[in-house]
Design a protein around this motif. Structure first.
Motif, PDB file in Angstrom:
ATOM      1  N   ASN A 277       0.828  -1.185   0.000  1.00  0.00           N
ATOM      2  CA  ASN A 277       0.000   0.000   0.000  1.00  0.00           C
ATOM      3  C   ASN A 277       0.875   1.252   0.000  1.00  0.00           C
ATOM      4  O   ASN A 277       1.361   1.678   1.039  1.00  0.00           O
TER       5      ASN A 277
ATOM      6  N   LYS B   7       0.200   4.202   2.436  1.00  0.00           N
ATOM      7  CA  LYS B   7       0.604   3.861   3.812  1.00  0.00           C
ATOM      8  C   LYS B   7       2.105   4.042   3.989  1.00  0.00           C
ATOM      9  O   LYS B   7       2.568   4.592   4.988  1.00  0.00           O
TER      10      LYS B   7
ATOM     11  N   VAL C 178       2.938   7.609   4.275  1.00  0.00           N
ATOM     12  CA  VAL C 178       2.639   8.178   5.594  1.00  0.00           C
ATOM     13  C   VAL C 178       3.762   7.849   6.563  1.00  0.00           C
ATOM     14  O   VAL C 178       4.250   8.723   7.299  1.00  0.00           O
TER      15      VAL C 178
ATOM     16  N   ASN D 234       6.332  10.394   8.515  1.00  0.00           N
ATOM     17  CA  ASN D 234       6.635  10.417   9.949  1.00  0.00           C
ATOM     18  C   ASN D 234       8.129  10.444  10.183  1.00  0.00           C
ATOM     19  O   ASN D 234       8.635  11.240  10.981  1.00  0.00           O
TER      20      ASN D 234
ATOM     21  N   ILE E 260      10.458  13.628  11.686  1.00  0.00           N
ATOM     22  CA  ILE E 260      11.056  13.480  13.013  1.00  0.00           C
ATOM     23  C   ILE E 260      12.576  13.424  12.892  1.00  0.00           C
ATOM     24  O   ILE E 260      13.299  14.173  13.555  1.00  0.00           O
TER      25      ILE E 260
ATOM     26  N   ALA F 239       9.154  19.725  17.379  1.00  0.00           N
ATOM     27  CA  ALA F 239       8.583  18.426  17.043  1.00  0.00           C
ATOM     28  C   ALA F 239       7.473  18.014  18.001  1.00  0.00           C
ATOM     29  O   ALA F 239       6.526  17.351  17.619  1.00  0.00           O
TER      30      ALA F 239
ATOM     31  N   ASP G 191       5.181  21.270  11.499  1.00  0.00           N
ATOM     32  CA  ASP G 191       3.727  21.140  11.415  1.00  0.00           C
ATOM     33  C   ASP G 191       3.219  21.528  10.028  1.00  0.00           C
ATOM     34  O   ASP G 191       2.337  20.880   9.476  1.00  0.00           O
TER      35      ASP G 191
ATOM     36  N   ARG H 269       3.879  18.799   7.683  1.00  0.00           N
ATOM     37  CA  ARG H 269       3.020  17.644   7.981  1.00  0.00           C
ATOM     38  C   ARG H 269       1.618  17.850   7.409  1.00  0.00           C
ATOM     39  O   ARG H 269       1.063  16.978   6.734  1.00  0.00           O
ATOM     40  N   ILE H 270       1.066  19.042   7.643  1.00  0.00           N
ATOM     41  CA  ILE H 270      -0.286  19.310   7.144  1.00  0.00           C
ATOM     42  C   ILE H 270      -0.315  19.316   5.620  1.00  0.00           C
ATOM     43  O   ILE H 270      -1.220  18.762   5.000  1.00  0.00           O
TER      44      ILE H 270
ATOM     45  N   ASP I   5      -5.498  10.689   1.692  1.00  0.00           N
ATOM     46  CA  ASP I   5      -6.939  10.605   1.928  1.00  0.00           C
ATOM     47  C   ASP I   5      -7.318  10.644   3.416  1.00  0.00           C
ATOM     48  O   ASP I   5      -8.482  10.723   3.745  1.00  0.00           O
ATOM     49  N   VAL I   6      -6.313  10.654   4.309  1.00  0.00           N
ATOM     50  CA  VAL I   6      -6.633  10.817   5.729  1.00  0.00           C
ATOM     51  C   VAL I   6      -7.344  12.137   5.972  1.00  0.00           C
ATOM     52  O   VAL I   6      -8.063  12.299   6.956  1.00  0.00           O
TER      53      VAL I   6
ATOM     54  N   ALA J 297      -9.875  13.368   4.870  1.00  0.00           N
ATOM     55  CA  ALA J 297     -11.333  13.299   5.006  1.00  0.00           C
ATOM     56  C   ALA J 297     -11.755  13.132   6.457  1.00  0.00           C
ATOM     57  O   ALA J 297     -12.862  13.493   6.835  1.00  0.00           O
ATOM     58  N   LEU J 298     -10.875  12.583   7.290  1.00  0.00           N
ATOM     59  CA  LEU J 298     -11.237  12.379   8.693  1.00  0.00           C
ATOM     60  C   LEU J 298     -11.413  13.703   9.420  1.00  0.00           C
ATOM     61  O   LEU J 298     -12.072  13.769  10.436  1.00  0.00           O
ATOM     62  N   MET J 299     -10.786  14.756   8.889  1.00  0.00           N
ATOM     63  CA  MET J 299     -10.776  16.006   9.627  1.00  0.00           C
ATOM     64  C   MET J 299     -12.076  16.775   9.503  1.00  0.00           C
ATOM     65  O   MET J 299     -12.224  17.829  10.108  1.00  0.00           O
ATOM     66  N   GLY J 300     -12.979  16.270   8.682  1.00  0.00           N
ATOM     67  CA  GLY J 300     -14.303  16.870   8.598  1.00  0.00           C
ATOM     68  C   GLY J 300     -14.247  18.329   8.188  1.00  0.00           C
ATOM     69  O   GLY J 300     -13.548  18.695   7.252  1.00  0.00           O
TER      70      GLY J 300
END
Lengths: 263, 417
Positions: free
Chosen positions: A41, A44, A47, A51, A55, A170, A203, A206-207, A214-215, A217-220
């Motif tokens: 994937n 994945k 992502v 990370n 870091i 961080a 930050d 990251r944003i 597609d994550v 979409a979780l943030m509404g």
């Protein structure tokens, strides 16, 4: 200019032989190779790579950068006895570190990605964002490291300070953001949060990457506001210029300190 | 003399009986088409009697609204097209035992007052609608106050853009004992919509790319849903205010968006949800005000939230499910727990199994601190994948203080079930 190129070439030569850089490159090679071969994937994998990028790169850049200048003090003093401008020496040292660091990051991640033969071209936008932000993190945190080690004569203090500053960007900054969000939860926070992101390059990167995945979409609602802002030309221009300011400002302050410093 | 008369009478009686039966058993078939004597469906309906069969030859029929008030069978030969011209309702069925098969219905017109449908069944019994095609209708098949009907193997599609200008693929209102199977529904507002329906059976349907929900039902008790496949619908599937619902072997997938759900449950009681697959939904399954639901043997894979459990849901049992690679396994806004989690497999589980019985020795806490915080304060989700959040999550797992302490799986399975 000729002298600048010479200094950069010498520095790259010097660093390439150091254990640090080899380990750094190997680290990226192995982790990305491992992630890619364990998972089919690609999003994945990206992502996880994000990370690591957000870091490890700031941490290594800021710590390695600080130590690098302390270790090269004799060399700096030697060079200053020659008819060389201080500005040239400073940028020579800086680029001589940033170029190999950024290069080993790009090599370390792109080789396994290309060799894997998976359909990474589909996610080219995320990959471009990943590389851009990784390179920017290197540039920014090496400049901060240079500033720290020029200002502080004491090695231990300098090193401690750079670790602390990395920790601030961080970890602690996000803790503060969470407190603010908790405290002002009854108010519309989205615009303020966008503002806050510009004060932390980690930050912001990251944003920028997450909004391409597609994550998002979780943030509404919050995610929708962010998408709307960061996907416009203005959003991209603003974030790029913010990252540029983050790279240039510490570097220039460091330069002016370097010019006046009595070695 | 007397004897002869008797035989005559019997012969007459037999003839009469035969005639009587013939009108019922050996009904006539009426051929309709431009090459036949009867050119239009409306004309055929005029002299058809109960039990007749209308054989519709291929061609395009534009006859305005057609009311069917006789128990007849309508069969399309080589896909005749019946058009509502973008203005009318096409078939209005008001008789029992009507069978409609092999027709193509097009462009039943948009009408907010009459809810125009390609086929509307109003207050009927024992009707069968099978193997038809529906293209670009306002509503596809509309059943009101009907019983014992079968809707089988229809392909219903539309390409509406707006929720308000679009009807439902299959719409049931006040119905009983309906079977809906093997249908494909695309591009309507809701794929299958049911309100006040009892004892119905919905299986092997496929609903895709509908503007709102793939499946939407309310106040529909004792219905069962199995082997259906709902994917890429605007907001997934939503079911509300019902008892004794059974959902088995369904697949809810790729309902991805900021307001999308694989399956949204609101006020559902005493129901069974088992062997379903929830794959890549932004929220796999959402429980609000749901009590006594048994949720077993489901696969929840790569969802944003696998399960969102609101604090007004109680005594739900979650067992033998697979929670794999979800961003959040369970999110809740409650600090207490009134639900049971037992014997699930969690890919996030990091415990060990010393006695090798396949069950982890340490209980698993599926609610992370971050999923708890983000459930209460949604904007905090901008911190997703931050190092700070990872650290805080680990700290909370070791010493739970905020997340519901009783919400844990005491027997987490080590391997996928």
């Amino acid at each position: 200019m000729n002298i600048l190129a010479k200094i950069i070439r010498y520095q790259i030569h010097d660093i390439s032989r150091s254990m640090w850089l080899i380990i750094y490159t190997l680290f990226f090679l192995l982790t990305s190779y491992g992630l890619i071969s364990f998972s089919n994937n690609i999003p994945k994998v990206l992502v996880s790579l994000m990370n690591i990028t957000l870091i490890i790169i700031p941490m290594v850049s800021i710590i390695f950068g600080t130590i690098y200048l302390y270790n090269n003090k004799d060399y700096v003093v030697l060079m200053l006895s020659q008819p060389i401008k201080r500005t040239v020496l400073y940028f020579g040292l800086y680029l001589g570190l940033v170029i190999p660091l950024a290069f080993s990051f790009v090599i370390g991640i792109s080789i396994p990605l290309i060799l894997s033969g998976k359909n990474w071209l589909e996610h080219i936008a995320v990959i471009v964002y990943l590389f851009t932000s990784g390179v920017f993190q290197t540039i920014i945190f090496v400049s901060i490291a240079f500033l720290i080690s020029i200002v502080n004569e004491n090695r231990i203090l300098g090193l401690g300070l750079s670790i602390f500053i990395w920790l601030c960007f961080a970890v602690l900054y996000d803790g503060m953001l969470l407190l603010i969000i908790e405290f002002f939860q009854d108010y519309p926070l989205e615009k303020m949060l966008i503002g806050f992101l510009f004060f932390n390059p980690i930050d912001l990167a990251r944003i920028l990457i997450i909004l391409k995945l597609d994550v998002a979409a979780l943030m509404g609602y919050t995610g929708a506001v962010f998408q709307k802002f960061f996907n416009t030309e203005w959003g991209i221009i603003l974030s790029l210029s913010s990252l540029t300011i983050w790279s240039i400002v510490p570097l220039l302050i460091g330069k002016s300190k370097f010019l006046k410093k009595d070695f | 003399m007397l004897k002869r008369n008797g035989t005559k009478n019997i012969a007459l009686l037999i003839t009469l009986i035969l005639i009587f039966f013939q009108s019922n058993l050996y009904t006539k078939a009426i051929k309709v088409g431009s090459n036949h004597k009867v050119k239009t469906i409306t004309a055929a309906l005029l002299f058809a009697v109960n039990g007749d069969t209308l054989l519709i030859a291929s061609g395009i029929y534009k006859e305005g609204p057609i009311a069917i008030r006789k128990s007849i069978t309508i069969v399309g030969i080589n896909n005749p097209i019946i058009s509502g011209d973008g203005k009318y309702e096409i078939f209005l069925v008001e008789a029992n035992n009507v069978k409609i098969t092999g027709l193509v219905f097009r462009e039943a017109g948009l009408n907010y007052i009459k809810d125009n449908a390609a086929i509307k069944l109003n207050n009927v019994k024992n009707c069968v609608i099978s193997s038809n095609k529906f293209e670009n209708n306002f509503f596809g098949i509309y059943l009101a106050k009907s019983q014992n009907c079968i809707i089988d193997g229809n392909i219903i599609s539309a390409n509406h853009k707006k929720e308000t200008q679009s009807g439902n693929g299959i719409h049931l209102w006040y119905c009983k004992n309906i079977i809906i199977k093997n249908n494909t529904i695309r591009g309507h507002r809701d794929g299958i919509y049911m309100e006040f329906v009892r004892n119905s059976n919905i299986h092997n349907n496929f609903a895709e790319k509908n503007i709102r929900y793939g499946l939407h039902f309310m106040f529909s008790d004792s219905c069962s849903y199995s082997n259906n496949h709902f994917q890429i619908n605007g907001a997934g599937a939503a079911v509300m205010y019902s008892h004794n619902v059974e959902m088995k072997n369904n697949r809810f997938e790729k309902n991805w968006g900021s307001a999308s759900y694989g399956l949204l449950l609101k006020d559902i009681y005493d129901s069974k949800i088992s062997n379903n697959i929830f794959y890549k939904n932004s929220c796999g399954i959402y429980f609000e005000g749901c009590n006594r639901i048994t949720f077993t043997k489901n696969d929840l894979i790569e969802n944003g939230w696998a399960v969102r459990l609101m604090s007004n849901s109680m005594e739900n049992k979650f067992s033998e499910n697979n929670f794999i690679s979800n961003s959040f396994d369970i999110a809740t806004n409650s600090t207490k727990n009134y639900n049971y989690f037992d014997g699930n497999h969690w890919s996030e589980y990091k415990g060990y199994d010393l006695n090798k019985d396949g069950i982890g020795d340490v209980p698993f806490r599926p609610v992370k601190l971050f999923s708890f915080i983000s459930e209460r304060i949604r904007p905090s989700l901008i911190l997703i994948r931050s190092l700070f959040i990872e650290i805080v999550n680990i700290a909370e797992t070791v010493f739970p203080t905020f997340t519901p302490e009783a919400l844990l799986d005491n027997n987490p399975k080590m391997k996928r079930i």
